[in-house]
Design an enzyme around this catalytic site. Structure first.
Site, PDB file in Angstrom:
ATOM      1  N   GLY A  94      54.701  61.553  55.271  1.00 61.01           N
ATOM      2  CA  GLY A  94      53.483  61.969  55.726  1.00 61.01           C
ATOM      3  C   GLY A  94      53.152  61.222  57.014  1.00 61.01           C
ATOM      4  O   GLY A  94      53.705  60.288  57.751  1.00 61.01           O
ATOM      5  N   ASP A 109      55.959  62.564  68.838  1.00 60.80           N
ATOM      6  CA  ASP A 109      55.287  62.863  70.057  1.00 60.80           C
ATOM      7  C   ASP A 109      54.569  64.285  69.976  1.00 60.80           C
ATOM      8  O   ASP A 109      53.504  64.270  70.337  1.00 60.80           O
ATOM      9  CB  ASP A 109      56.274  63.077  71.231  1.00 60.80           C
ATOM     10  CG  ASP A 109      57.269  61.824  71.353  1.00 60.80           C
ATOM     11  OD1 ASP A 109      56.683  60.621  71.074  1.00 60.80           O
ATOM     12  OD2 ASP A 109      58.406  62.099  71.899  1.00 60.80           O
ATOM     13  N   ALA A 159      59.246  60.894  56.194  1.00 57.34           N
ATOM     14  CA  ALA A 159      59.198  62.042  55.323  1.00 57.34           C
ATOM     15  C   ALA A 159      58.068  61.730  54.292  1.00 57.34           C
ATOM     16  O   ALA A 159      57.579  62.885  53.455  1.00 57.34           O
ATOM     17  CB  ALA A 159      60.506  61.917  54.490  1.00 57.34           C
TER      18      ALA A 159
END
Length: 315
Positions: free
Chosen positions: A225, A252, A223
Site C-alpha cells: 500500500g 510516478d 503491494a
C-alpha cells in the site's frame, strides 16, 4: 497546471518475452516505446486525466527529437532545453508473471551552462503552476545540490514542490523543506540508514524525514500500500490488484494522482493509491487514464497497521 522537471529523461523501450533466458536469442511477443523518466511519467498521467501539464527536460540528439514528438502526442507541452549529449534509451524486459528486468542507460553529461538553463526553464514556465514535481535521478554533470537549488528558487517564487529522488540529492534537498517527498520503501530505508521490516518502521522513517525538512511524505510500499505522513498524522491506503503486468512508472502515476487531487490529505492519498494500482496492471510504462481507475476499491484509514510486516523486506 502541474509542471514537471525531469533532469534525465529517456525513451523507454519495453519488450514482453515468454521467458528470459540468458545467452539466448529471444523473440518478443510485443513491444512499445514510451516517453520516459519519472517526471515525464507524472506528466503523462496528469495529461491522461485531462489536466494541463508542462514538462521541463533536457533534449539531445535524434532520441531527444523523438521524445519531444511523443510528448506532444500525449498532450504534454514540452519545454525542452537543448543539450549536446543524446537523450538516453532504457530497455525493459517483461515476463508473463510480471518479472521485470530493466537496463537504464546513464544519459548525457550536462555542462554547467546546461544545468543553469534547466533551472531558468523551470522559472520561466512555472507561472500559474499548482505544483512543480521534480523527479528522478540526476544526470552526470549535475551536482547533488541541484535539486536543493531548484527547491530554494521555487519557494522564493511562491511555488509548491513535490520531490521524488533519492540518495545525496534527496539529503541535500531536505534542507530546503520540499512540500512533499515521494520515496518508495527502499529509498525510505536508504534515507534513514536502516532496514524497514514493518509498516510501523516506515511510519517512523517518514516522521524522521519530516524532522529533517520534508513537510509531508508520500511513501509507496509496493503491494503493501501507501503511506501519507504529514502535520496531521499518518494515513494508510491500499487497493487490491488482480495481476501485476508491469510496475514501471507505478510510483510516478501515484504521485500524479496525489498532486492532481490537491496534494494533501486522505482524499489525495486515495487518488494516489488508485493510480498506482491501475498502473501496475498496464503494459510497459503506460500511465492510467480515468477509465482504468477503480476508486471504489481503495481503502484509506488513519488507523495505520503499524505491526504489519512488509511483504517485500527492504535490505
Amino acid at each position: 497546471m502541474i509542471l514537471t522537471v525531469t533532469p534525465n529523461p529517456s525513451l523507454d523501450r519495453t519488450y514482453e518475452l515468454p521467458a528470459l533466458r540468458r545467452g539466448a536469442v529471444l523473440r518478443a511477443g510485443a513491444e512499445r516505446v514510451d516517453p520516459g523518466g519519472k517526471g515525464v511519467n507524472v506528466s503523462r498521467a496528469v495529461a491522461a486525466a485531462g489536466h494541463r501539464t508542462v514538462a521541463v527536460l533536457p533534449l539531445g540528439g535524434p532520441e531527444g527529437e523523438l521524445l519531444a514528438r511523443l510528448l506532444g502526442e500525449h498532450g504534454i507541452e514540452a519545454a525542452g532545453v537543448p543539450v549536446a549529449g543524446s537523450t538516453r534509451v532504457n530497455v525493459s524486459l517483461v515476463e508473463p508473471d510480471g518479472t521485470l528486468t530493466k537496463v537504464n542507460a546513464p544519459g548525457p553529461d550536462l555542462t554547467e551552462a546546461e544545468a543553469e538553463a534547466l533551472l531558468e526553464a523551470v522559472r520561466s514556465r512555472s507561472s500559474g503552476a499548482d505544483w512543480i514535481a521534480c523527479c528522478g535521478s540526476l544526470p552526470r554533470g549535475l551536482r547533488p545540490g541541484w535539486y536543493a537549488e531548484l527547491v530554494r528558487r521555487a519557494h522564493r517564487a511562491g511555488a509548491r514542490i513535490a520531490l521524488d529522488t533519492s540518495g545525496a540529492a534527496l539529503t541535500a534537498a531536505l534542507e530546503e523543506r520540499p512540500d512533499v517527498i515521494k520515496p518508495n520503501a527502499a529509498e525510505l530505508a536508504e534515507a534513514v540508514g536502516r532496514p524497514l521490516a514493518t509498516v510501523g518502521d516506515a511510519v517512523k522513517a517518514a516522521e524522521e524525514l519530516r524532522g529533517r525538512g520534508a513537510r509531508a511524505v508520500l511513501a509507496s510500499l509496493g503491494a503493501d500500500g501507501q503511506l501519507l505522513v504529514d502535520g496531521d498524522g499518518a494515513h494508510f491506503g491500499r487497493a487490491p490488484v488482480a495481476a501485476v503486468r508491469s510496475n514501471v512508472g507505478a510510483g510516478d502515476a501515484s504521485l500524479a494522482g496525489f498532486l492532481a487531487a490537491g496534494g494533501a490529505g486522505p482524499g489525495a492519498l486515495a487518488a494516489a493509491v488508485a493510480h498506482g494500482a491501475a498502473a501496475v496492471q498496464l503494459p510497459g510504462s503506460a500511465m492510467p487514464a480515468p477509465a482504468d481507475l477503480d476508486p471504489a476499491a481503495v481503502t484509506t484509514t488513519a488507523d495505520v497497521p503499524l505491526d504489519r510486516a512488509l511483504t517485500e523486506p527492504v535490505p
